[in-house]
Design a protein around this motif. Structure first.
Motif, PDB file in Angstrom:
ATOM      1  N   UNK A  51       0.831  -1.222   0.000  1.00 42.06           N
ATOM      2  CA  UNK A  51       0.000   0.000   0.000  1.00 42.06           C
ATOM      3  C   UNK A  51       0.859   1.263   0.000  1.00 42.06           C
ATOM      4  N   UNK A  52       2.141   1.106   0.371  1.00 40.54           N
ATOM      5  CA  UNK A  52       3.034   2.282   0.380  1.00 40.54           C
ATOM      6  C   UNK A  52       3.634   2.540  -1.004  1.00 40.54           C
ATOM      7  N   UNK A  53       3.381   1.610  -1.939  1.00 40.97           N
ATOM      8  CA  UNK A  53       3.900   1.794  -3.304  1.00 40.97           C
ATOM      9  C   UNK A  53       2.953   2.658  -4.120  1.00 40.97           C
ATOM     10  N   UNK A  54       3.519   3.368  -5.055  1.00 41.12           N
ATOM     11  CA  UNK A  54       2.790   4.300  -5.920  1.00 41.12           C
ATOM     12  C   UNK A  54       1.643   3.615  -6.676  1.00 41.12           C
ATOM     13  N   UNK A  55       0.445   4.175  -6.554  1.00 41.87           N
ATOM     14  CA  UNK A  55      -0.675   3.761  -7.415  1.00 41.87           C
ATOM     15  C   UNK A  55      -1.249   2.381  -7.141  1.00 41.87           C
ATOM     16  N   UNK A  56      -0.978   1.807  -5.947  1.00 43.95           N
ATOM     17  CA  UNK A  56      -1.523   0.470  -5.677  1.00 43.95           C
ATOM     18  C   UNK A  56      -2.936   0.566  -5.087  1.00 43.95           C
TER      19      UNK A  56
ATOM     20  N   UNK B  70      -0.307  -3.501  13.565  1.00 45.31           N
ATOM     21  CA  UNK B  70      -1.719  -3.128  13.748  1.00 45.31           C
ATOM     22  C   UNK B  70      -1.892  -1.620  13.523  1.00 45.31           C
ATOM     23  N   UNK B  71      -0.979  -0.845  14.129  1.00 43.09           N
ATOM     24  CA  UNK B  71      -1.073   0.619  14.027  1.00 43.09           C
ATOM     25  C   UNK B  71      -0.834   1.091  12.589  1.00 43.09           C
ATOM     26  N   UNK B  72       0.203   0.515  11.960  1.00 41.01           N
ATOM     27  CA  UNK B  72       0.501   0.915  10.571  1.00 41.01           C
ATOM     28  C   UNK B  72      -0.656   0.590   9.643  1.00 41.01           C
ATOM     29  N   UNK B  73      -1.287  -0.567   9.902  1.00 37.66           N
ATOM     30  CA  UNK B  73      -2.416  -0.991   9.064  1.00 37.66           C
ATOM     31  C   UNK B  73      -3.565   0.013   9.183  1.00 37.66           C
ATOM     32  N   UNK B  74      -3.871   0.378  10.446  1.00 37.85           N
ATOM     33  CA  UNK B  74      -4.948   1.350  10.679  1.00 37.85           C
ATOM     34  C   UNK B  74      -4.647   2.668   9.976  1.00 37.85           C
ATOM     35  N   UNK B  75      -3.373   3.062  10.096  1.00 35.17           N
ATOM     36  CA  UNK B  75      -2.921   4.318   9.483  1.00 35.17           C
ATOM     37  C   UNK B  75      -3.157   4.292   7.966  1.00 35.17           C
ATOM     38  N   UNK B  76      -2.768   3.200   7.322  1.00 36.19           N
ATOM     39  CA  UNK B  76      -2.910   3.091   5.866  1.00 36.19           C
ATOM     40  C   UNK B  76      -4.389   3.011   5.467  1.00 36.19           C
ATOM     41  N   UNK B  77      -5.167   2.342   6.335  1.00 36.47           N
ATOM     42  CA  UNK B  77      -6.607   2.239   6.035  1.00 36.47           C
ATOM     43  C   UNK B  77      -7.258   3.627   6.117  1.00 36.47           C
ATOM     44  N   UNK B  78      -6.903   4.364   7.180  1.00 38.07           N
ATOM     45  CA  UNK B  78      -7.470   5.719   7.349  1.00 38.07           C
ATOM     46  C   UNK B  78      -7.077   6.624   6.197  1.00 38.07           C
ATOM     47  N   UNK B  79      -5.844   6.422   5.710  1.00 35.62           N
ATOM     48  CA  UNK B  79      -5.360   7.272   4.604  1.00 35.62           C
ATOM     49  C   UNK B  79      -5.959   6.835   3.271  1.00 35.62           C
TER      50      UNK B  79
END
Ligand code: FAD
Ligand code: SF4
Length: 430
Positions: A335-340, A359-368
């Motif tokens: 999810x941190x890669x461009x355009x995924x 867990x925290x990173x996942x939540x962060x990426x989901x929120x973003x």
């Protein structure tokens, strides 16, 4: 008199600094241990250190020596603060000045099955041998050394029964690779099979650019291998080069499924066919075989069972399946890669045994808005350009270019028990 004050002041200063260091270390190591316990990750996978508290003086040299940062000092004694990271290579044991550390298999609550093997690597089933981590002994160097020694033992005891091969070697990690080279060296007719599409075994699955630490070891046809610290990719490249130079034949994507004894020889059935052999050497490690989804379309090349390089998914719609740390880490990294466009599908209602950091990173990426999480979901089918996922009982179609299944592994123990190989279950003993 002045000198005495200076002397006392220096002692006081050293003691203050020491106490401060001791408290800080205790606090941070305790917090790490607490987090591992909360995440359900406080059990070591296999071989790991235990300490004799009456001998441990809390020097922390074991923790400093541990390259995986698995150890800490809590209440002045060694503690396995990050048990899941321990790979059992024993650098801590060698570093301990008071010989307070012992390496053991399993814990009181979680037994580890270790096969019964003779000193020449033969199991209780005559003609079937085991080398490397499957036999309980981890480490690249030890696996390679055992593969070589086991093949020398096989050569000495080889019968004269008619068979396609003198030896079938199952698995091409460090032990199997070394055994294959020894088979050529001893002029044996061998078949070396590997279920994955690459050699390397556990090393192939290390995180990208991980530095492997290994003492020198000897390979037949090659001589002494003198790496001490080597990047995973370099090590795999080195082994591939050996395969090219020596002509070692490895049959990739071929999985051993059963072994039977018929007419004084073995019949090895694989995903590709069956072979007769005078002997079998199992160098299968302990990771097992990746668990499959068993859904239509799973055989397509876009489905893999590990993340190698997140960058390769740039601009793609990717489905990650699973609820453990490897699934979370794969979903986060992609999810941190461009355009995924990342979907994480997990069949349960919540992630349980995962690191807090993930867990925290996942939540962060989901929120973003970088990934979607589908709990209580099951993949139903995989097509060239889409996947069908049943979510809360409703099938839905998602655009898809790649699927990564991180659903754990099927351990080799039941397969080996079926062959008749006996095990000892170790509950925290050497
Ligand atoms: C994260 C991590 C870090 C590590 N770091 C280090 C380190 O720095 N230094 C070090 O010395 N050691 C390290 N180790 C340990 C080391 O990698 C292993 O001990 C070593 O790879 C064991 O070698 P092996 O050949 O016995 O088994 P493996 O490397 O596990 O290889 C077994 C092979 O058999 C194949 N196989 C299994 N079942 C079948 C089947 N039914 N049919 C066909 N093929 C099959 C597998 O696909 C695999 O390729 C680490 C381990 C891990 C997990
Ligand atoms: S056995 Fe190796 S990985 Fe485990 S704690 Fe000791 S030094 Fe660290």
């Amino acid at each position: 008199m002045n000198y005495l004050y200076i002397y006392l002041f220096a002692i006081l200063l050293i003691m203050t600094l020491y106490v401060r260091h001791y408290r800080r270390r205790h606090a941070s190591d305790s917090a790490e241990l607490e987090q591992a316990v909360q995440s359900g990750l406080a059990e070591p996978a296999s071989l790991h250190p235990v300490v004799d508290p009456s001998r441990c003086m809390g020097s922390g040299s074991c923790a400093t020596a541990c390259p995986e940062e698995a150890l800490g000092v809590i209440n002045g004694k060694m503690a396995l603060k990050n048990a899941a990271a321990c790979i059992g290579h024993g650098a801590c044991l060698a570093a301990c000045p008071t010989e307070a550390i012992t390496l053991v298999f399993g814990t009181e609550s979680r037994g580890i099955d270790i096969p019964n093997i003779s000193p020449d690597f033969e199991t209780n089933v005559p003609g079937i041998y085991i080398a490397g981590e499957l036999g309980g002994m981890g480490l690249i160097r030890k696996a390679a050394q055992q593969g070589r020694e086991a093949m020398a033992a096989i050569r000495k005891k080889l019968g004269s029964q008619a068979a396609d091969f003198d030896v079938v070697i199952v698995g091409c990690g460090p032990a199997g690779l070394s055994a294959g080279l020894s088979a050529i060296h001893h002029k044996l007719r061998y078949k070396l099979i590997e279920q994955e599409d690459s050699l390397g075994g556990a090393v192939y699955h290390y995180p990208r650019q991980k530095i492997a630490m290994t003492a020198p070891f000897e390979l037949d046809l090659v001589g002494k291998v003198k790496f001490s610290e080597v990047q995973k990719e370099k090590l795999i490249e080195f082994w591939m080069d050996i395969v090219k130079k020596t002509g070692l034949k490895v049959s990739f994507r071929e999985r051993m499924e059963s072994i039977d004894k018929e007419n004084n020889r073995f019949v090895v059935r694989t995903s590709r066919g069956s072979y007769t052999a005078r002997t079998v050497l199992l160098t299968m490690g302990r990771r097992g075989t990746p668990r499959k989804l068993e859904v239509p379309g799973e055989e397509t090349p876009k489905v893999t069972y590990r993340l190698i390089d997140p960058a390769q998914y740039c601009g793609q719609a990717v489905l990650v399946v699973g609820g453990g740390d490897s699934a979370l880490e794969a979903a986060i990294a992609i999810s941190q890669e461009e355009g995924t466009d990342v979907t994480l599908s997990y069949r349960s209602a919540a992630f349980s045994r995962v690191k807090q950091k993930n867990r925290l990173l996942l939540e962060q990426q989901q929120k973003a808005g970088r990934l979607r999480i589908l709990l209580n979901s099951n993949v139903r089918s995989i097509d060239e350009k889409l996947v069908v996922i049943e979510h809360d009982g409703v099938p839905q179609r998602y655009r898809n270019d790649a699927v990564i299944v991180c659903a754990g592994g099927l351990l080799p123990t039941p397969l080996l028990q079926k062959i008749g190989i006996e095990f000892n279950t170790k509950f925290g003993t050497a």
